[in-house]
Design a protein around this motif. Structure first.
Motif, mmCIF file in Angstrom:
data_model
loop_
_atom_site.group_PDB
_atom_site.id
_atom_site.type_symbol
_atom_site.label_atom_id
_atom_site.label_comp_id
_atom_site.label_asym_id
_atom_site.label_seq_id
_atom_site.Cartn_x
_atom_site.Cartn_y
_atom_site.Cartn_z
ATOM 1 N N ALA A 64 -18.407 20.301 -6.309
ATOM 2 C CA ALA A 64 -18.848 18.927 -6.049
ATOM 3 C C ALA A 64 -20.275 18.997 -5.508
ATOM 4 C CB ALA A 64 -17.928 18.254 -5.038
ATOM 5 N N TYR A 65 -21.118 18.133 -6.017
ATOM 6 C CA TYR A 65 -22.508 18.134 -5.599
ATOM 7 C C TYR A 65 -22.766 17.031 -4.587
ATOM 8 C CZ TYR A 65 -23.195 21.408 -9.368
ATOM 9 O OH TYR A 65 -23.102 22.500 -10.172
ATOM 10 N N ASN A 66 -23.929 17.090 -4.001
ATOM 11 C CA ASN A 66 -24.353 16.197 -2.934
ATOM 12 C C ASN A 66 -23.936 14.735 -3.116
ATOM 13 O OD1 ASN A 66 -25.578 16.902 -0.591
ATOM 14 N ND2 ASN A 66 -27.654 16.698 -1.331
ATOM 15 N N GLY A 67 -24.152 14.182 -4.263
ATOM 16 C CA GLY A 67 -23.920 12.758 -4.473
ATOM 17 C C GLY A 67 -22.476 12.335 -4.303
ATOM 18 N N SER A 68 -21.542 13.232 -4.549
ATOM 19 C CA SER A 68 -20.139 12.845 -4.486
ATOM 20 C C SER A 68 -19.563 12.890 -3.076
ATOM 21 C CB SER A 68 -19.310 13.715 -5.421
ATOM 22 O OG SER A 68 -19.433 15.065 -5.064
ATOM 23 N N TYR A 69 -20.118 13.677 -2.180
ATOM 24 C CA TYR A 69 -19.569 13.733 -0.833
ATOM 25 C C TYR A 69 -20.615 13.569 0.275
ATOM 26 C CZ TYR A 69 -21.107 18.591 -0.585
ATOM 27 O OH TYR A 69 -21.862 19.729 -0.575
ATOM 28 N N LYS A 70 -21.866 13.371 -0.064
ATOM 29 C CA LYS A 70 -22.921 13.200 0.933
ATOM 30 C C LYS A 70 -22.665 12.004 1.843
ATOM 31 C CE LYS A 70 -27.901 13.112 1.492
ATOM 32 N NZ LYS A 70 -29.194 13.184 0.823
ATOM 33 N N PRO A 71 -22.194 10.836 1.321
ATOM 34 C CA PRO A 71 -21.911 9.715 2.224
ATOM 35 C C PRO A 71 -20.880 10.058 3.306
ATOM 36 C CG PRO A 71 -21.956 8.954 -0.038
ATOM 37 C CD PRO A 71 -22.023 10.446 -0.075
ATOM 38 N N SER A 72 -19.889 10.866 2.975
ATOM 39 C CA SER A 72 -18.879 11.268 3.962
ATOM 40 C C SER A 72 -19.501 12.124 5.057
ATOM 41 C CB SER A 72 -17.753 12.049 3.290
ATOM 42 O OG SER A 72 -17.101 11.255 2.352
ATOM 43 N N GLU A 91 -22.657 12.130 6.015
ATOM 44 C CA GLU A 91 -23.530 11.284 6.833
ATOM 45 C C GLU A 91 -22.721 10.410 7.781
ATOM 46 O OE1 GLU A 91 -25.853 9.252 3.918
ATOM 47 O OE2 GLU A 91 -27.200 10.953 3.608
ATOM 48 N N PHE A 92 -21.597 9.860 7.314
ATOM 49 C CA PHE A 92 -20.749 9.032 8.150
ATOM 50 C C PHE A 92 -20.195 9.847 9.319
ATOM 51 C CE2 PHE A 92 -16.550 7.224 9.162
ATOM 52 C CZ PHE A 92 -16.954 5.965 9.583
ATOM 53 N N GLN A 100 -22.857 10.370 11.920
ATOM 54 C CA GLN A 100 -23.066 9.160 12.711
ATOM 55 C C GLN A 100 -21.975 9.003 13.768
ATOM 56 O OE1 GLN A 100 -23.257 5.983 9.878
ATOM 57 N NE2 GLN A 100 -25.318 6.502 9.189
ATOM 58 N N LEU A 101 -20.731 9.278 13.402
ATOM 59 C CA LEU A 101 -19.635 9.190 14.361
ATOM 60 C C LEU A 101 -19.822 10.177 15.514
ATOM 61 C CD1 LEU A 101 -16.441 8.811 12.146
ATOM 62 C CD2 LEU A 101 -17.489 7.101 13.615
ATOM 63 N N ILE A 102 -20.239 11.381 15.188
ATOM 64 C CA ILE A 102 -20.467 12.391 16.226
ATOM 65 C C ILE A 102 -21.558 11.934 17.181
ATOM 66 C CG2 ILE A 102 -21.346 14.738 16.631
ATOM 67 C CD1 ILE A 102 -19.830 15.531 14.036
ATOM 68 N N LYS A 103 -22.643 11.380 16.651
ATOM 69 C CA LYS A 103 -23.728 10.886 17.506
ATOM 70 C C LYS A 103 -23.248 9.771 18.424
ATOM 71 C CE LYS A 103 -27.579 12.071 14.482
ATOM 72 N NZ LYS A 103 -28.675 11.553 13.653
ATOM 73 N N LYS A 104 -22.443 8.838 17.881
ATOM 74 C CA LYS A 104 -21.913 7.744 18.700
ATOM 75 C C LYS A 104 -21.023 8.275 19.819
ATOM 76 C CE LYS A 104 -21.956 4.088 15.228
ATOM 77 N NZ LYS A 104 -21.137 3.172 14.412
ATOM 78 N N MET A 105 -20.192 9.256 19.508
ATOM 79 C CA MET A 105 -19.312 9.832 20.528
ATOM 80 C C MET A 105 -20.127 10.536 21.611
ATOM 81 S SD MET A 105 -16.342 8.899 19.666
ATOM 82 C CE MET A 105 -15.364 9.865 20.774
#
Length: 70
Positions: free
Chosen positions: A24-32, A34-35, A38-43
């Motif tokens: 699987a390449y970047n485009g198929s799982y990159k959004p996951s 990044e999300f 973001q969750l780690i930063k919020k925590m």
């Protein structure tokens, strides 16, 4: 795997016969990814806020304390 240009590919291998199941390449799982970042930063930000507001532990032995994460 991370390429020389920084692009990421996720390779799936069989546990049984060690054959390549897929790539699987970047485009198929990159959004996951990044999300999750973001969750780690919020925590981490919430934890810093809690540390500022919370009183120091009252344990005279300075034993480790459990932290509540929501």
């Amino acid at each position: 795997m991370t390429g020389e240009n920084g692009e990421i590919a996720l390779m799936s291998l069989s546990r049984y016969d060690k054959k390549l199941l897929g790539i699987a390449y970047n485009g198929s799982y990159k959004p996951s990814i990044e999300f999750n970042e973001q969750l780690i930063k919020k925590m981490q930000e919430k934890e810093k806020e809690r540390e500022k507001l919370a009183p120091p532990p009252a344990d005279k032995y300075n034993a480790p304390m459990l932290k509540v994460i929501e």
